[in-house]
Enzyme design. Structure first.
Site, PDB file in Angstrom:
ATOM      1  N   GLY A  97       0.783  -1.227   0.000  1.00  0.00           N
ATOM      2  CA  GLY A  97       0.000   0.000   0.000  1.00  0.00           C
ATOM      3  C   GLY A  97       0.814   1.277   0.000  1.00  0.00           C
ATOM      4  N   HIS A  98       2.154   1.174   0.002  1.00  0.00           N
ATOM      5  CA  HIS A  98       3.009   2.374   0.143  1.00  0.00           C
ATOM      6  C   HIS A  98       4.218   2.294  -0.771  1.00  0.00           C
ATOM      7  CE1 HIS A  98       5.564   5.422   2.164  1.00  0.00           C
ATOM      8  NE2 HIS A  98       4.432   5.904   2.597  1.00  0.00           N
ATOM      9  N   PHE A  99       4.154   2.473  -1.957  1.00  0.00           N
ATOM     10  CA  PHE A  99       3.000   2.709  -2.819  1.00  0.00           C
ATOM     11  C   PHE A  99       3.026   1.618  -3.877  1.00  0.00           C
ATOM     12  CE2 PHE A  99       4.557   6.773  -1.209  1.00  0.00           C
ATOM     13  CZ  PHE A  99       3.425   7.285  -0.611  1.00  0.00           C
ATOM     14  N   VAL A 152       8.099   2.489  -1.515  1.00  0.00           N
ATOM     15  CA  VAL A 152       8.979   3.316  -0.689  1.00  0.00           C
ATOM     16  C   VAL A 152       8.747   2.898   0.763  1.00  0.00           C
ATOM     17  CG1 VAL A 152       9.488   5.669   0.083  1.00  0.00           C
ATOM     18  CG2 VAL A 152       8.842   5.261  -2.296  1.00  0.00           C
TER      19      VAL A 152
END
Length: 141
Positions: A48-50, A55
């Site tokens: 989810g990041h990203f 990252v």
């Protein structure tokens, strides 16, 4: 290598997926610790990041630094079996992205300590380039 995951887990309570230090290479109890986190594409937070540009979240880099500092603090006589809690984060600066494939060097030097409260000066670098720096206040409880 001084400590692997098993030895680190004997000192701090963190476990997968929240143990963010893979090994400790240098340790002076109560003074400093140097460890590493090998960042892989499989880290759960990358989903989810990203999704299109993975990252490592800055707060998790700060946490990895705090865990490294906790190894330094909690390996002192009198603190074995205790937990180091965050008391504050000062002067945090994020200078570079940390991405899959990076080997992050985590360094924390204890610059102040009075009883169970202290401050660690912490840096995370990748290939000698600064990614994060901060001063971390801790309380041993």
């Amino acid at each position: 290598m001084l400590m692997g995951v098993k030895e680190i887990q004997e000192i701090i309570p963190h476990r997968h997926p929240f143990l963010l230090v893979d090994c400790i290479e240098e340790l002076e109890p109560g003074v400093r610790a140097v460890g590493y986190k090998c960042v892989t594409y499989d880290e759960s937070f990358f989903k989810g990041h990203f999704p299109q540009e993975p990252v490592m979240p800055g707060v998790l880099l700060i946490e990895a630094l705090a865990q490294t500092g906790a190894v330094a603090i909690l390996s002192q006589e009198g603190f074995k079996g205790k937990v180091a809690y965050f008391g504050g984060i000062e002067k945090a600066k994020f200078k570079r992205k940390v991405v899959p494939g990076d080997r992050v060097k985590l360094e924390c030097e204890i610059i102040k300590q009075k009883g169970p409260v202290g401050v660690g000066k912490a840096t995370a670098t990748v290939d000698g380039k600064l990614a994060v720096s901060a001063e971390l206040t801790f309380m041993v409880g």
